[in-house]
Structures are given as C-alpha cells and as structure tokens.
Design a protein around this motif. Structure first.
Motif, PDB file in Angstrom:
ATOM      1  N   THR A  46       0.699  -1.378  -0.036  1.00 40.40           N
ATOM      2  CA  THR A  46       0.098  -0.112  -0.147  1.00 40.40           C
ATOM      3  C   THR A  46       0.752   1.285   0.214  1.00 40.40           C
ATOM      4  OG1 THR A  46       0.118  -0.247   2.352  1.00 40.40           O
ATOM      5  CG2 THR A  46      -1.803  -1.184   1.157  1.00 40.40           C
ATOM      6  N   SER A  47       2.092   1.110   0.156  1.00 40.53           N
ATOM      7  CA  SER A  47       3.144   2.309   0.164  1.00 40.53           C
ATOM      8  C   SER A  47       4.564   1.791  -0.032  1.00 40.53           C
ATOM      9  CB  SER A  47       2.941   3.068   1.679  1.00 40.53           C
ATOM     10  OG  SER A  47       3.416   2.295   2.524  1.00 40.53           O
ATOM     11  N   TYR A  48       5.413   2.661  -0.646  1.00 38.92           N
ATOM     12  CA  TYR A  48       6.552   2.367  -0.803  1.00 38.92           C
ATOM     13  C   TYR A  48       7.665   3.722  -0.376  1.00 38.92           C
ATOM     14  CZ  TYR A  48      10.640   0.489  -3.090  1.00 38.92           C
ATOM     15  OH  TYR A  48      11.912  -0.190  -3.489  1.00 38.92           O
ATOM     16  N   TRP A  49       7.394   3.889   0.971  1.00 40.03           N
ATOM     17  CA  TRP A  49       7.975   5.080   1.604  1.00 40.03           C
ATOM     18  C   TRP A  49       9.690   4.729   1.579  1.00 40.03           C
ATOM     19  CZ3 TRP A  49       7.132   9.955   2.607  1.00 40.03           C
ATOM     20  CH2 TRP A  49       8.029  10.564   3.431  1.00 40.03           C
ATOM     21  N   PRO A  50      10.375   5.899   1.634  1.00 41.21           N
ATOM     22  CA  PRO A  50      10.154   7.112   0.982  1.00 41.21           C
ATOM     23  C   PRO A  50      10.181   7.403  -0.425  1.00 41.21           C
ATOM     24  CG  PRO A  50      12.393   6.819   1.804  1.00 41.21           C
ATOM     25  CD  PRO A  50      11.958   5.566   1.793  1.00 41.21           C
ATOM     26  N   ILE A  51      10.060   6.310  -1.174  1.00 41.50           N
ATOM     27  CA  ILE A  51      10.487   6.494  -2.922  1.00 41.50           C
ATOM     28  C   ILE A  51       9.047   7.086  -3.157  1.00 41.50           C
ATOM     29  CG2 ILE A  51      10.405   5.105  -4.796  1.00 41.50           C
ATOM     30  CD1 ILE A  51      13.022   5.156  -3.095  1.00 41.50           C
ATOM     31  N   ALA A  52       7.675   6.564  -2.584  1.00 43.45           N
ATOM     32  CA  ALA A  52       6.492   7.062  -3.184  1.00 43.45           C
ATOM     33  C   ALA A  52       5.667   7.798  -1.749  1.00 43.45           C
ATOM     34  CB  ALA A  52       5.759   6.067  -3.794  1.00 43.45           C
ATOM     35  N   TRP A  53       5.035   8.817  -2.175  1.00 39.56           N
ATOM     36  CA  TRP A  53       4.329   9.620  -1.149  1.00 39.56           C
ATOM     37  C   TRP A  53       3.251   8.736  -0.470  1.00 39.56           C
ATOM     38  CZ3 TRP A  53       6.787  13.115   1.554  1.00 39.56           C
ATOM     39  CH2 TRP A  53       6.240  13.906   2.402  1.00 39.56           C
ATOM     40  N   ARG A  93      16.666  33.482   0.301  1.00 39.64           N
ATOM     41  CA  ARG A  93      15.147  33.563  -0.431  1.00 39.64           C
ATOM     42  C   ARG A  93      14.480  32.346   0.209  1.00 39.64           C
ATOM     43  NH1 ARG A  93      13.304  33.236  -6.524  1.00 39.64           N
ATOM     44  NH2 ARG A  93      11.267  33.149  -6.255  1.00 39.64           N
ATOM     45  N   THR A  94      13.318  32.428   0.479  1.00 40.34           N
ATOM     46  CA  THR A  94      12.364  31.410   0.939  1.00 40.34           C
ATOM     47  C   THR A  94      11.049  31.259   0.288  1.00 40.34           C
ATOM     48  OG1 THR A  94      10.994  32.896   2.586  1.00 40.34           O
ATOM     49  CG2 THR A  94      13.054  31.743   3.329  1.00 40.34           C
ATOM     50  N   TRP A  95      10.696  30.052  -0.139  1.00 41.61           N
ATOM     51  CA  TRP A  95       9.585  29.812  -0.798  1.00 41.61           C
ATOM     52  C   TRP A  95       8.523  28.958  -0.040  1.00 41.61           C
ATOM     53  CZ3 TRP A  95      14.550  29.042  -2.493  1.00 41.61           C
ATOM     54  CH2 TRP A  95      14.973  29.463  -3.723  1.00 41.61           C
ATOM     55  N   THR A  96       7.268  29.119  -0.294  1.00 38.48           N
ATOM     56  CA  THR A  96       6.518  28.251   0.301  1.00 38.48           C
ATOM     57  C   THR A  96       5.356  27.945  -1.117  1.00 38.48           C
ATOM     58  OG1 THR A  96       6.605  28.895   2.563  1.00 38.48           O
ATOM     59  CG2 THR A  96       4.331  27.709   1.925  1.00 38.48           C
ATOM     60  N   ARG A  97       5.273  26.587  -1.339  1.00 36.25           N
ATOM     61  CA  ARG A  97       4.149  26.353  -2.475  1.00 36.25           C
ATOM     62  C   ARG A  97       3.231  25.196  -1.893  1.00 36.25           C
ATOM     63  NH1 ARG A  97       6.499  30.063  -3.965  1.00 36.25           N
ATOM     64  NH2 ARG A  97       7.311  30.701  -5.855  1.00 36.25           N
ATOM     65  N   ARG A  98       1.948  25.328  -2.338  1.00 28.58           N
ATOM     66  CA  ARG A  98       0.885  24.410  -2.162  1.00 28.58           C
ATOM     67  C   ARG A  98       0.371  24.048  -3.326  1.00 28.58           C
ATOM     68  NH1 ARG A  98      -0.439  24.718   3.489  1.00 28.58           N
ATOM     69  NH2 ARG A  98      -2.243  23.405   3.175  1.00 28.58           N
ATOM     70  N   ILE A  99       0.230  22.771  -3.554  1.00 32.28           N
ATOM     71  CA  ILE A  99      -0.152  21.933  -4.863  1.00 32.28           C
ATOM     72  C   ILE A  99      -1.084  20.904  -4.491  1.00 32.28           C
ATOM     73  CG2 ILE A  99       0.717  20.569  -6.643  1.00 32.28           C
ATOM     74  CD1 ILE A  99       3.645  21.483  -5.684  1.00 32.28           C
ATOM     75  N   LYS A 100      -2.351  21.205  -5.098  1.00 30.66           N
ATOM     76  CA  LYS A 100      -3.362  20.348  -5.029  1.00 30.66           C
ATOM     77  C   LYS A 100      -3.113  18.727  -5.113  1.00 30.66           C
ATOM     78  CE  LYS A 100      -6.710  23.276  -3.741  1.00 30.66           C
ATOM     79  NZ  LYS A 100      -7.161  23.151  -2.389  1.00 30.66           N
ATOM     80  N   ARG A 101      -3.698  18.070  -4.299  1.00 32.29           N
ATOM     81  CA  ARG A 101      -3.183  16.513  -4.478  1.00 32.29           C
ATOM     82  C   ARG A 101      -3.834  16.034  -5.649  1.00 32.29           C
ATOM     83  NH1 ARG A 101      -1.404  13.496   1.065  1.00 32.29           N
ATOM     84  NH2 ARG A 101      -0.928  12.059  -0.768  1.00 32.29           N
ATOM     85  N   ASP A 102      -5.075  16.222  -6.062  1.00 34.98           N
ATOM     86  CA  ASP A 102      -5.822  15.738  -7.393  1.00 34.98           C
ATOM     87  C   ASP A 102      -5.735  14.289  -7.323  1.00 34.98           C
ATOM     88  OD1 ASP A 102      -7.248  15.933  -9.635  1.00 34.98           O
ATOM     89  OD2 ASP A 102      -5.220  16.361 -10.879  1.00 34.98           O
ATOM     90  N   LEU A 103      -6.235  13.667  -6.194  1.00 32.87           N
ATOM     91  CA  LEU A 103      -6.465  12.231  -6.050  1.00 32.87           C
ATOM     92  C   LEU A 103      -5.262  11.284  -5.949  1.00 32.87           C
ATOM     93  CD1 LEU A 103      -9.330  11.551  -8.814  1.00 32.87           C
ATOM     94  CD2 LEU A 103      -9.464  12.090  -6.354  1.00 32.87           C
ATOM     95  N   ILE A 104      -4.143  12.161  -5.423  1.00 26.38           N
ATOM     96  CA  ILE A 104      -2.711  11.487  -5.341  1.00 26.38           C
ATOM     97  C   ILE A 104      -2.268  11.296  -4.028  1.00 26.38           C
ATOM     98  CG2 ILE A 104      -0.194  11.661  -5.683  1.00 26.38           C
ATOM     99  CD1 ILE A 104      -0.761  13.293  -8.192  1.00 26.38           C
TER     100      ILE A 104
END
Length: 198
Positions: free
Chosen positions: A21-28, A187-198
C-alpha cells in the motif's frame, strides 16, 4: 535506466512481484490509510516480450557518454551513512541519509584540477512517517556546498521540506548564499499543490 526497461531472464529464473500500500520514502503515502486486496485466482502479470532478432548481433554498441573533461582529486572522502530509527512514543519511523558531519569542516572535499577549484559538500536527508497517520509524512533535505579558489571562498546552504495535508502537497524551501562568510543573498519559498487524487 536501461536495467529497468529491458531485461533478459535466463531459463529457470523467477520473477518476484511485491504488492504494497506504500513504498516510503520512494512514493508518497495516500492521504488516508488504505487496504489492498489481491485476488490471486484472477490476477496475472502480463510482461511484454521482445523476440530475438537476427540483426541484434550486428547492432553498434553504445559509445561512452560524453562529459566535460574534469580531472578531480578527492581530498577528503566521507562515507554515506543510512540510519533507520523507530520512535515508540509517536509511532514514527525516521530514515536518515547523510554525508559529512553537517558542518563544512567535515565535508566531502574535491579539487577540480583544471580550474584550481576546491568543492566541499555535505548532505542530510530526513524522511519521517507515522504508522497510522499518513499526514505525518515529511521529507527534509539540507545541503551545504563550499567553493574555494585561493583567497576567494563562497558557500550555498539549502533546506527543503516536503509535507502534505489531505488536500495539498506543501513544499517549503530556503536558500542562503555567502561570500567570505558574509550573507549576501537569501530567499524562502512556500508552495501548495493540490493533490488531485494522489
């Protein structure tokens, strides 16, 4: 890599198939705990097969890969360390990969002869996941790189952190650049990305 897309199985060899069901840390991990069901009586593995071709023996071998000519000398090697820890109080697993001690005094050090440049590098990766809460998953990478030629010296430090909520992936990053130990850019960044069923 070619090893993963083209493989010839010698006669009598077997292929092992692992389902998880998972393959941490290769797949989230998925945003919620999941259960996998496998119906062995109806399941099958369909592998593409390329039959031998008489002209295979006449194919030209791959040439060595092209790269810039750079004679290097390893001045200070550092081993790559991998540590797996289990926190019984939080039910978390922490997987750490590191090279160097974290400070540049213990960094892997290489000299590029053609341009008289010394490069030092340290790397620290932390992967953390909770046993029952996928939202506790985190990945953090810290890298420090130093460049030195004569009296001139600079360094770059980066920190990247990746986590998620049930709806979003969250990426946080920080970059600092120094010249002669004086900070001249950050410099600092913060980004949020919709999971979209992932």
């Amino acid at each position: 890599m070619m090893n993963d897309v083209a493989y010839a199985f010698p006669a009598g060899h077997k292929l092992r198939l692992a389902i998880s069901t998972s393959y941490w840390p290769i797949a989230w991990p998925a945003p919620q705990p999941v259960t996998a069901s496998l119906f062995t009586g109806e399941s099958f593995v369909d592998l593409p097969v390329r039959p031998p071709d008489p002209i295979d023996t006449a194919l030209r071998l791959f040439e060595p890969p092209e790269r810039a000519a750079a004679e290097t000398t390893e001045l200070r090697p550092t081993p790559l360390k991998r540590i797996i820890e289990r926190d019984r109080t939080t039910n978390e697993t922490i997987y750490t990969v590191s090279s160097g001690r974290g400070d540049l005094d213990g960094a892997k050090l290489t000299r590029i002869k053609a341009i008289g440049l010394e490069v030092g590098h340290t790397m620290l990766k932390h992967f953390r996941i909770g046993e029952e809460d996928p939202e506790k998953a985190q990945a953090e990478v810290i890298q420090k790189t130093r460049f030195r030629r004569g009296a001139w010296k600079t360094r770059v430090e980066t920190r990247t952190r990746f986590s998620s909520t049930s709806d979003d992936f969250v990426l946080e990053a920080e970059l600092k650049a120094f010249e002669d130990d004086e900070l001249f850019f950050t410099r600092t960044w913060t980004r949020r990305i919709k999971r979209d069923l992932i």
